[in-house]
Design a protein around this motif. Structure first.
Motif, PDB file in Angstrom:
ATOM      1  N   VAL A   1     -28.770 -64.938  25.686  1.00 25.78           N
ATOM      2  CA  VAL A   1     -29.426 -64.314  26.847  1.00 25.78           C
ATOM      3  C   VAL A   1     -28.389 -63.596  27.701  1.00 25.78           C
ATOM      4  O   VAL A   1     -28.582 -62.449  28.120  1.00 25.78           O
ATOM      5  N   ARG A   2     -27.266 -64.253  27.944  1.00 28.54           N
ATOM      6  CA  ARG A   2     -26.216 -63.662  28.792  1.00 28.54           C
ATOM      7  C   ARG A   2     -25.725 -62.330  28.220  1.00 28.54           C
ATOM      8  O   ARG A   2     -25.449 -61.392  28.971  1.00 28.54           O
ATOM      9  N   SER A   3     -25.647 -62.236  26.907  1.00 31.96           N
ATOM     10  CA  SER A   3     -25.132 -61.015  26.277  1.00 31.96           C
ATOM     11  C   SER A   3     -26.081 -59.824  26.431  1.00 31.96           C
ATOM     12  O   SER A   3     -25.682 -58.689  26.180  1.00 31.96           O
ATOM     13  N   GLN A   4     -27.309 -60.070  26.869  1.00 31.50           N
ATOM     14  CA  GLN A   4     -28.306 -59.005  26.950  1.00 31.50           C
ATOM     15  C   GLN A   4     -28.496 -58.444  28.352  1.00 31.50           C
ATOM     16  O   GLN A   4     -29.416 -57.651  28.577  1.00 31.50           O
ATOM     17  N   MET A   5     -27.647 -58.854  29.280  1.00 36.85           N
ATOM     18  CA  MET A   5     -27.840 -58.389  30.657  1.00 36.85           C
ATOM     19  C   MET A   5     -26.502 -58.191  31.350  1.00 36.85           C
ATOM     20  O   MET A   5     -25.501 -58.785  30.954  1.00 36.85           O
TER      21      MET A   5
ATOM     22  N   CYS B   1     -35.493 -60.066  28.429  1.00 34.95           N
ATOM     23  CA  CYS B   1     -35.542 -58.662  27.984  1.00 34.95           C
ATOM     24  C   CYS B   1     -35.688 -57.686  29.152  1.00 34.95           C
ATOM     25  O   CYS B   1     -36.077 -56.543  28.961  1.00 34.95           O
ATOM     26  N   LYS B   2     -35.331 -58.110  30.340  1.00 33.80           N
ATOM     27  CA  LYS B   2     -35.440 -57.246  31.518  1.00 33.80           C
ATOM     28  C   LYS B   2     -34.627 -55.963  31.370  1.00 33.80           C
ATOM     29  O   LYS B   2     -35.003 -54.917  31.877  1.00 33.80           O
ATOM     30  N   TYR B   3     -33.512 -56.039  30.685  1.00 30.66           N
ATOM     31  CA  TYR B   3     -32.654 -54.859  30.539  1.00 30.66           C
ATOM     32  C   TYR B   3     -32.816 -54.180  29.184  1.00 30.66           C
ATOM     33  O   TYR B   3     -32.027 -53.319  28.828  1.00 30.66           O
ATOM     34  N   TRP B   4     -33.838 -54.545  28.462  1.00 33.82           N
ATOM     35  CA  TRP B   4     -34.167 -53.814  27.245  1.00 33.82           C
ATOM     36  C   TRP B   4     -34.786 -52.483  27.667  1.00 33.82           C
ATOM     37  O   TRP B   4     -35.336 -52.352  28.769  1.00 33.82           O
ATOM     38  N   ARG B   5     -34.730 -51.508  26.795  1.00 34.46           N
ATOM     39  CA  ARG B   5     -35.358 -50.216  27.090  1.00 34.46           C
ATOM     40  C   ARG B   5     -36.853 -50.436  27.344  1.00 34.46           C
ATOM     41  O   ARG B   5     -37.490 -51.253  26.663  1.00 34.46           O
ATOM     42  N   VAL B   6     -37.397 -49.708  28.316  1.00 32.85           N
ATOM     43  CA  VAL B   6     -38.813 -49.909  28.652  1.00 32.85           C
ATOM     44  C   VAL B   6     -39.718 -49.519  27.493  1.00 32.85           C
ATOM     45  O   VAL B   6     -40.789 -50.113  27.328  1.00 32.85           O
ATOM     46  N   ASP B   7     -39.315 -48.557  26.674  1.00 33.51           N
ATOM     47  CA  ASP B   7     -40.165 -48.206  25.538  1.00 33.51           C
ATOM     48  C   ASP B   7     -40.232 -49.360  24.531  1.00 33.51           C
ATOM     49  O   ASP B   7     -41.261 -49.574  23.882  1.00 33.51           O
TER      50      ASP B   7
ATOM     51  N   GLU C   1     -41.726 -53.039  36.113  1.00 30.27           N
ATOM     52  CA  GLU C   1     -41.057 -54.291  36.483  1.00 30.27           C
ATOM     53  C   GLU C   1     -41.831 -55.521  36.015  1.00 30.27           C
ATOM     54  O   GLU C   1     -41.264 -56.610  35.915  1.00 30.27           O
ATOM     55  N   LEU C   2     -43.117 -55.356  35.725  1.00 25.98           N
ATOM     56  CA  LEU C   2     -43.935 -56.475  35.248  1.00 25.98           C
ATOM     57  C   LEU C   2     -43.777 -56.721  33.745  1.00 25.98           C
ATOM     58  O   LEU C   2     -44.014 -57.823  33.268  1.00 25.98           O
TER      59      LEU C   2
ATOM     60  N   ALA D   1     -43.380 -59.523  27.788  1.00 24.31           N
ATOM     61  CA  ALA D   1     -42.564 -59.262  26.595  1.00 24.31           C
ATOM     62  C   ALA D   1     -41.559 -60.400  26.400  1.00 24.31           C
ATOM     63  O   ALA D   1     -41.323 -60.840  25.266  1.00 24.31           O
ATOM     64  N   GLY D   2     -40.987 -60.889  27.490  1.00 23.79           N
ATOM     65  CA  GLY D   2     -40.013 -61.978  27.413  1.00 23.79           C
ATOM     66  C   GLY D   2     -40.606 -63.267  26.883  1.00 23.79           C
ATOM     67  O   GLY D   2     -39.953 -63.998  26.123  1.00 23.79           O
ATOM     68  N   ALA D   3     -41.849 -63.583  27.264  1.00 28.26           N
ATOM     69  CA  ALA D   3     -42.507 -64.783  26.731  1.00 28.26           C
ATOM     70  C   ALA D   3     -42.706 -64.641  25.223  1.00 28.26           C
ATOM     71  O   ALA D   3     -42.505 -65.601  24.460  1.00 28.26           O
ATOM     72  N   TRP D   4     -43.055 -63.448  24.782  1.00 32.24           N
ATOM     73  CA  TRP D   4     -43.221 -63.209  23.346  1.00 32.24           C
ATOM     74  C   TRP D   4     -41.876 -63.374  22.632  1.00 32.24           C
ATOM     75  O   TRP D   4     -41.800 -64.020  21.581  1.00 32.24           O
ATOM     76  N   ILE D   5     -40.811 -62.803  23.209  1.00 29.59           N
ATOM     77  CA  ILE D   5     -39.465 -62.926  22.628  1.00 29.59           C
ATOM     78  C   ILE D   5     -39.032 -64.393  22.610  1.00 29.59           C
ATOM     79  O   ILE D   5     -38.411 -64.863  21.642  1.00 29.59           O
TER      80      ILE D   5
END
Length: 193
Positions: free
Chosen positions: A10-14, A53-59, A80-81, A86-90
Motif C-alpha cells: 500500500v505504501r508503495s502506491q502513494m 488506490c486513491k492515487y491510481w489514474r482516475v480512468d 474523490e468518491l 474501487a479500493g474495496a474491490w482491490i
C-alpha cells in the motif's frame, strides 16, 4: 497476505504525505475502536487499505467501477468518491480481504451510508480526524469524538456538505443518507433514555 507485506504494498502506491495520512488513520481507527467497542484489528486493516488506490489514474478507478458491478452512479459524482469503492474491490481481489465488514468500512469511508455499522463509523471518522488533518472544523470533530461517534460524524458530514455546496458540486446521495441516519440514531437513543 501478511500485514507487513500489505503495508509495504500500500505504501508503495502513494506519495509520502498520503502514507503519513494512512498511518494517522490506522492509529486513530484503532484508538476509536478500542474506545467505542469495535474490533481494533478490523479497524486497522480497513484503515491500511482505505486509500489503496486513491492515487491510481482516475480512468483505472472508473474502469474498475464499470467492469465489476460497482455502483455506476458513482461515475456521475466527484472523482474523490471513486477510490473508496474501487479500493474495496482491490482489497478483496488483490489483498485477499474477505471480511464484508472490513470491505464495507473501506467502501463507505468517504460517503458514509444509511445504517452505518460501528466499524464504518470508526474508519470514516478516523479518516476525518486523524492527527495530520487540518481544515476548518476538524477541532470540533475531534472534540465531539470524545463523547459520540455519531455527533462527530454528523459534524464531519455537515462540513463536507457545506464545502460541496459552496463549490457548486453535486452531493452523493449516500452522504445525505448517512447524515440523516446518524441523526435518527441519536434521536432514537434519546427517546429511550
Amino acid at each position: 497476505m501478511k500485514r507487513e507485506e500489505m503495508i509495504e504494498s500500500v505504501r508503495s502506491q502513494m506519495p509520502e504525505k498520503r502514507w503519513n495520512h494512512t498511518l494517522g488513520v490506522m492509529e486513530t481507527a484503532v484508538r476509536l475502536a478500542e474506545r467505542y467497542g469495535a474490533d481494533p484489528a478490523k479497524a486497522e486493516l480497513a484503515a491500511i487499505l482505505h486509500d489503496v488506490c486513491k492515487y491510481w489514474r482516475v480512468d483505472e478507478q472508473a474502469r474498475i467501477i464499470r467492469e465489476n458491478g460497482l455502483p455506476q452512479d458513482l461515475l456521475e459524482y466527484d472523482k474523490e468518491l471513486w477510490h473508496a469503492h474501487a479500493g474495496a474491490w482491490i482489497a478483496r481481489e488483490q489483498y485477499g480481504v474477505s471480511d464484508e465488514e472490513v470491505l464495507d468500512a473501506i467502501r463507505y469511508h468517504t460517503s458514509g451510508r444509511a445504517r452505518m455499522t460501528l466499524l464504518d463509523k470508526v474508519v470514516c471518522l478516523a479518516d476525518y480526524m486523524e492527527p495530520g488533518r487540518d481544515f476548518p472544523g476538524v477541532h470540533n470533530i475531534r472534540q465531539n469524538a470524545e463523547h459520540s461517534l455519531e455527533k462527530a460524524l454528523i459534524t464531519g458530514f455537515d462540513g463536507t456538505i457545506r464545502f460541496l455546496l459552496d463549490k457548486g458540486k453535486r452531493i452523493y446521495p449516500l452522504t445525505f443518507e448517512a447524515r440523516n441516519g446518524l441523526i435518527r440514531e441519536r434521536e432514537e437513543r434519546e427517546e429511550t433514555v
